[in-house]
Structure formats: C-alpha cells, structure tokens
Design a protein around this motif. Structure first.
Motif, PDB file in Angstrom:
ATOM      1  N   MET A  34       0.706  -0.934   0.056  1.00  0.00           N
ATOM      2  CA  MET A  34      -0.101  -0.069   0.124  1.00  0.00           C
ATOM      3  C   MET A  34       0.849   1.202  -0.063  1.00  0.00           C
ATOM      4  SD  MET A  34      -1.338   0.121   3.986  1.00  0.00           S
ATOM      5  CE  MET A  34      -2.811   1.000   3.484  1.00  0.00           C
ATOM      6  N   THR A  35       0.302   2.422  -0.564  1.00  0.00           N
ATOM      7  CA  THR A  35       1.188   3.533  -0.290  1.00  0.00           C
ATOM      8  C   THR A  35       0.780   4.427   0.965  1.00  0.00           C
ATOM      9  OG1 THR A  35      -0.928   4.921  -1.552  1.00  0.00           O
ATOM     10  CG2 THR A  35       0.934   3.638  -2.886  1.00  0.00           C
ATOM     11  N   ASN A  66      -1.897  13.179   8.011  1.00  0.00           N
ATOM     12  CA  ASN A  66      -1.237  12.816   9.056  1.00  0.00           C
ATOM     13  C   ASN A  66       0.381  12.854   8.383  1.00  0.00           C
ATOM     14  OD1 ASN A  66      -3.163  11.516  10.934  1.00  0.00           O
ATOM     15  ND2 ASN A  66      -3.587  10.578   9.028  1.00  0.00           N
ATOM     16  N   CYS A  67       1.392  12.979   9.392  1.00  0.00           N
ATOM     17  CA  CYS A  67       2.904  12.969   8.805  1.00  0.00           C
ATOM     18  C   CYS A  67       3.083  11.409   8.752  1.00  0.00           C
ATOM     19  CB  CYS A  67       3.521  13.650   9.732  1.00  0.00           C
ATOM     20  SG  CYS A  67       3.169  15.524   9.783  1.00  0.00           S
ATOM     21  N   ILE A  68       3.488  11.028   7.577  1.00  0.00           N
ATOM     22  CA  ILE A  68       4.041   9.492   7.519  1.00  0.00           C
ATOM     23  C   ILE A  68       5.401   9.578   6.986  1.00  0.00           C
ATOM     24  CG2 ILE A  68       3.291   7.302   6.429  1.00  0.00           C
ATOM     25  CD1 ILE A  68       0.684   8.130   6.557  1.00  0.00           C
ATOM     26  N   SER A  69       6.345   9.123   7.613  1.00  0.00           N
ATOM     27  CA  SER A  69       7.824   9.179   7.201  1.00  0.00           C
ATOM     28  C   SER A  69       8.382   7.633   7.057  1.00  0.00           C
ATOM     29  CB  SER A  69       8.678   9.836   8.142  1.00  0.00           C
ATOM     30  OG  SER A  69       8.018  11.059   8.487  1.00  0.00           O
ATOM     31  N   LEU A  70       8.898   7.386   5.991  1.00  0.00           N
ATOM     32  CA  LEU A  70       9.565   6.087   5.654  1.00  0.00           C
ATOM     33  C   LEU A  70      10.839   5.928   5.618  1.00  0.00           C
ATOM     34  CD1 LEU A  70       7.472   4.702   2.590  1.00  0.00           C
ATOM     35  CD2 LEU A  70       7.521   3.668   4.724  1.00  0.00           C
ATOM     36  N   ASN A  71      11.739   5.159   6.236  1.00  0.00           N
ATOM     37  CA  ASN A  71      13.073   4.835   6.287  1.00  0.00           C
ATOM     38  C   ASN A  71      13.984   6.275   6.631  1.00  0.00           C
ATOM     39  OD1 ASN A  71      12.394   2.077   5.853  1.00  0.00           O
ATOM     40  ND2 ASN A  71      12.277   2.502   3.611  1.00  0.00           N
ATOM     41  N   HIS A  72      14.365   6.599   5.866  1.00  0.00           N
ATOM     42  CA  HIS A  72      15.510   7.714   5.945  1.00  0.00           C
ATOM     43  C   HIS A  72      14.777   9.012   6.208  1.00  0.00           C
ATOM     44  CE1 HIS A  72      14.588   8.540   1.900  1.00  0.00           C
ATOM     45  NE2 HIS A  72      15.535  10.021   1.852  1.00  0.00           N
ATOM     46  N   GLU A  73      13.447   9.133   5.992  1.00  0.00           N
ATOM     47  CA  GLU A  73      12.670  10.172   6.226  1.00  0.00           C
ATOM     48  C   GLU A  73      12.598  10.279   8.045  1.00  0.00           C
ATOM     49  OE1 GLU A  73      10.001  10.191   2.146  1.00  0.00           O
ATOM     50  OE2 GLU A  73       8.875   9.544   3.989  1.00  0.00           O
ATOM     51  N   VAL A  74      12.588  11.178   8.430  1.00  0.00           N
ATOM     52  CA  VAL A  74      12.690  11.395  10.009  1.00  0.00           C
ATOM     53  C   VAL A  74      11.379  11.679  10.497  1.00  0.00           C
ATOM     54  CG1 VAL A  74      13.822  12.077  12.072  1.00  0.00           C
ATOM     55  CG2 VAL A  74      15.168  11.435  10.243  1.00  0.00           C
ATOM     56  N   ALA A  75      10.795  12.729   9.809  1.00  0.00           N
ATOM     57  CA  ALA A  75       9.742  13.615  10.462  1.00  0.00           C
ATOM     58  C   ALA A  75       8.876  14.252   9.244  1.00  0.00           C
ATOM     59  CB  ALA A  75       9.939  14.421  11.460  1.00  0.00           C
ATOM     60  N   GLN A  82       3.155   7.803  -4.382  1.00  0.00           N
ATOM     61  CA  GLN A  82       4.464   7.593  -5.054  1.00  0.00           C
ATOM     62  C   GLN A  82       5.249   6.843  -4.148  1.00  0.00           C
ATOM     63  OE1 GLN A  82       4.655   7.653  -8.567  1.00  0.00           O
ATOM     64  NE2 GLN A  82       2.523   8.672  -8.287  1.00  0.00           N
ATOM     65  N   LYS A  83       4.731   6.480  -2.812  1.00  0.00           N
ATOM     66  CA  LYS A  83       5.784   5.986  -1.845  1.00  0.00           C
ATOM     67  C   LYS A  83       5.159   4.883  -1.185  1.00  0.00           C
ATOM     68  CE  LYS A  83       7.485  10.434   0.027  1.00  0.00           C
ATOM     69  NZ  LYS A  83       7.578  11.273   1.276  1.00  0.00           N
ATOM     70  N   ASP A  89      10.384  -2.193   5.978  1.00  0.00           N
ATOM     71  CA  ASP A  89      10.446  -0.970   6.073  1.00  0.00           C
ATOM     72  C   ASP A  89      10.269  -0.676   7.492  1.00  0.00           C
ATOM     73  OD1 ASP A  89      11.112  -0.085   3.598  1.00  0.00           O
ATOM     74  OD2 ASP A  89       8.946   0.529   3.012  1.00  0.00           O
ATOM     75  N   LEU A  90      10.782   0.986   8.029  1.00  0.00           N
ATOM     76  CA  LEU A  90      10.743   1.427   9.102  1.00  0.00           C
ATOM     77  C   LEU A  90       9.623   2.777   8.866  1.00  0.00           C
ATOM     78  CD1 LEU A  90      11.270   1.689  12.211  1.00  0.00           C
ATOM     79  CD2 LEU A  90      13.252   3.150  11.581  1.00  0.00           C
ATOM     80  N   ILE A  91       8.625   2.669   9.317  1.00  0.00           N
ATOM     81  CA  ILE A  91       7.743   3.644   9.249  1.00  0.00           C
ATOM     82  C   ILE A  91       7.425   4.587  10.545  1.00  0.00           C
ATOM     83  CG2 ILE A  91       5.670   2.363   9.554  1.00  0.00           C
ATOM     84  CD1 ILE A  91       4.354   3.778   7.065  1.00  0.00           C
ATOM     85  N   ASN A  92       6.964   5.934  10.318  1.00  0.00           N
ATOM     86  CA  ASN A  92       6.891   6.582  11.548  1.00  0.00           C
ATOM     87  C   ASN A  92       5.244   7.255  11.146  1.00  0.00           C
ATOM     88  OD1 ASN A  92       6.778   9.630  12.809  1.00  0.00           O
ATOM     89  ND2 ASN A  92       7.657   8.059  14.201  1.00  0.00           N
ATOM     90  N   ILE A  93       4.433   7.202  11.951  1.00  0.00           N
ATOM     91  CA  ILE A  93       3.178   7.821  11.820  1.00  0.00           C
ATOM     92  C   ILE A  93       2.974   8.800  12.915  1.00  0.00           C
ATOM     93  CG2 ILE A  93       0.385   7.465  11.686  1.00  0.00           C
ATOM     94  CD1 ILE A  93       1.318   4.377  11.077  1.00  0.00           C
ATOM     95  N   ASP A  94       2.660  10.136  12.623  1.00  0.00           N
ATOM     96  CA  ASP A  94       2.460  11.252  13.569  1.00  0.00           C
ATOM     97  C   ASP A  94       0.970  11.849  13.550  1.00  0.00           C
ATOM     98  OD1 ASP A  94       2.565  13.394  15.344  1.00  0.00           O
ATOM     99  OD2 ASP A  94       4.803  13.636  14.922  1.00  0.00           O
ATOM    100  N   VAL A  95       0.169  11.552  14.362  1.00  0.00           N
ATOM    101  CA  VAL A  95      -1.126  11.800  14.276  1.00  0.00           C
ATOM    102  C   VAL A  95      -1.436  13.041  15.308  1.00  0.00           C
ATOM    103  CG1 VAL A  95      -3.414  11.377  14.447  1.00  0.00           C
ATOM    104  CG2 VAL A  95      -1.854   9.440  13.868  1.00  0.00           C
TER     105      VAL A  95
END
Length: 252
Positions: A34-35, A66-75, A82-83, A89-95
């Motif tokens: 999923m993207t 929401n902010c959703i950051s993948l791998n080398h994306e931090v915040a 497209q992502k 993967d390491l994913i960060n979700i900030d709600v």
C-alpha cells in the motif's frame, strides 16, 4: 496551554483518545504494497468519523491528514501515491488533531515484518528514552531535564538524538509554549514546567544522525540514507507530582 478547568482536562482527554486510537488503527492497517497516501486516507477517515480535524492540515495547510515518514525520512513525511510501503521498512506515523478547540499529538514508529533485530532495538531504546523523560515531569521541574533523560538513554545505548527536532507545548493550538523542548541537555535553558502545562515529549533517536534536512517538498525532514531514526510521542498534562498522559489508546 495551562489547564484551568475540568472542562479543559476533559477536552484534552477526549482528543487525546481520538489521536491515540487513530495511530493504532493506522498501524494495524498497514499492508505491504500500500502507499503512504492510502494509509493516510484511512487515518483521515478515522478522524472524520470521530469529529476531529487534522492538526497539521488545519494549522499549516499540510498536504495530508497525517505525517508519515519512511526509512531515512525522519519527520513530517508527506503522504504520497508514489511512496510504497514494503516489507522490512521502518515507518513513522504522527497523528495530531483538533476536537472542540483542543489539540493532541501522538506518534510512533513501526517495523513492517519481517523486521531486523537492529531496528527493533532502536524502537525499544526510543521508547525507553520517552519513558525516562516522562518520569521526571512534574510542576517546577526544569524543562532541560527532559532532554537530559532522552540524551542519556540514547547515548548509553550507542545512539544519537536528532538535535534540531524537539518536543513542544500543545493544547489550544498544535504548537504552543513552551516552544522547542530540546532532546539533549541544554544547560542554558532555565525554564521550568508549570502545573497544568500541556506538552508533548517526542524523542527522535538515531543510529548516527544528529540533524535533519528539509526535502524539496518543503515538508519532509530526512537524515542520511545510511541512518535509521525512530520516534515515539505522547501528549501530557503536568501535574504537581507527575505527568498525566492523555494519548493512551483503548485496549484492542
């Protein structure tokens, strides 16, 4: 924000529960392939269902719920069709969201199975850093002790902290006083927490990065591709002798 009434406290608890449940719902909904935009739309629908509005969209016209950051994306990762989210993967979700005039902010990092032991250790240490920082929160505590605790846990475990990202006040707006609470010990910061203060604590712990840079989209913050970075975040009210966390999700 300073909590002054029972209505203030109830309003914060209500939106805190919404963002916490939204974060966990999004984490459970992740499927490889999923993207990040598809995941973001699930979160947006969850917020809408509960009467809440996206904090970054409302405050900053952010191009996503929401902010959703993948791998080398931090915040501050921008959701995109497209992502694609892949296994490992390491994913960060900030709600963060608003409801009835109150804001709360909650974030977490997750590994898409099968994960690496090194990534899991990073997540574990980041959670420990958050817990250590929360443990010192009380009225009249020095704000710089939050960063002291985060940095101490990170460095003792062989990690670094992202120095140009910090925690912050929240409540009636998404970002309020006290502004920028460093994730490292800043001996020059003489501010103290006040009873009723509403703050976030959100350590960003990394495998070696110390600063993040802005991508051309003017939102996404990244470290070097050779680094992994994790974040966990809670919103809390400062009480006389402890922190009252409002971003606790319902049991699943």
């Amino acid at each position: 924000m300073i909590v002054k009434t029972e209505a203030d406290l109830e309003g914060l608890k209500k939106i805190g529960k919404v963002v916490a449940n939204c974060l966990q719902y999004m984490a459970r909904s992740i499927e490889p392939g999923m993207t990040t935009k598809e995941l973001d739309e699930l979160g947006g629908k969850f917020l809408e269902k509960h009467g809440a509005r996206s904090g970054p969209m409302l405050t900053y016209n952010f191009p996503g719920y929401n902010c959703i950051s993948l791998n080398h994306e931090v915040a501050h990762g921008v959701p995109s069709s497209q992502k694609q989210i892949l296994r490992g993967d390491l994913i960060n979700i900030d709600v963060s969201a608003e409801l009835d005039g109150y804001y709360a902010d909650n974030g977490g990092s997750f590994i898409i199975p099968p994960g690496k032991a090194a990534d899991q250790r990073l997540l574990d240490v980041t959670k420990q850093a958050l817990e250590a920082a929360i443990s010192i929160v009380k009225a009249d505590a020095y704000i710089n002790m939050i960063g002291y605790q985060i940095e101490k846990v990170a460095t003792e475990n062989g990690y670094t902290v992202i120095e140009n990202l910090g925690s912050h006040g929240v409540g009636r707006g998404l970002h309020e006083e006290p502004k920028f609470i460093a994730a490292y010990y800043d001996k020059r910061d003489k501010r103290k927490l006040k009873e009723g203060h509403v703050i976030t604590i959100e350590p960003f712990v990394s495998t070696g990065a110390r600063v993040v840079d802005e991508e051309p989209d003017h939102w996404t913050l990244v470290a070097g591709r050779e680094h992994r970075t994790a974040q966990f975040e809670h919103t809390m009210v400062v009480l006389k002798d402890r922190a009252l966390i409002v971003t606790i999700p319902d049991p699943v």
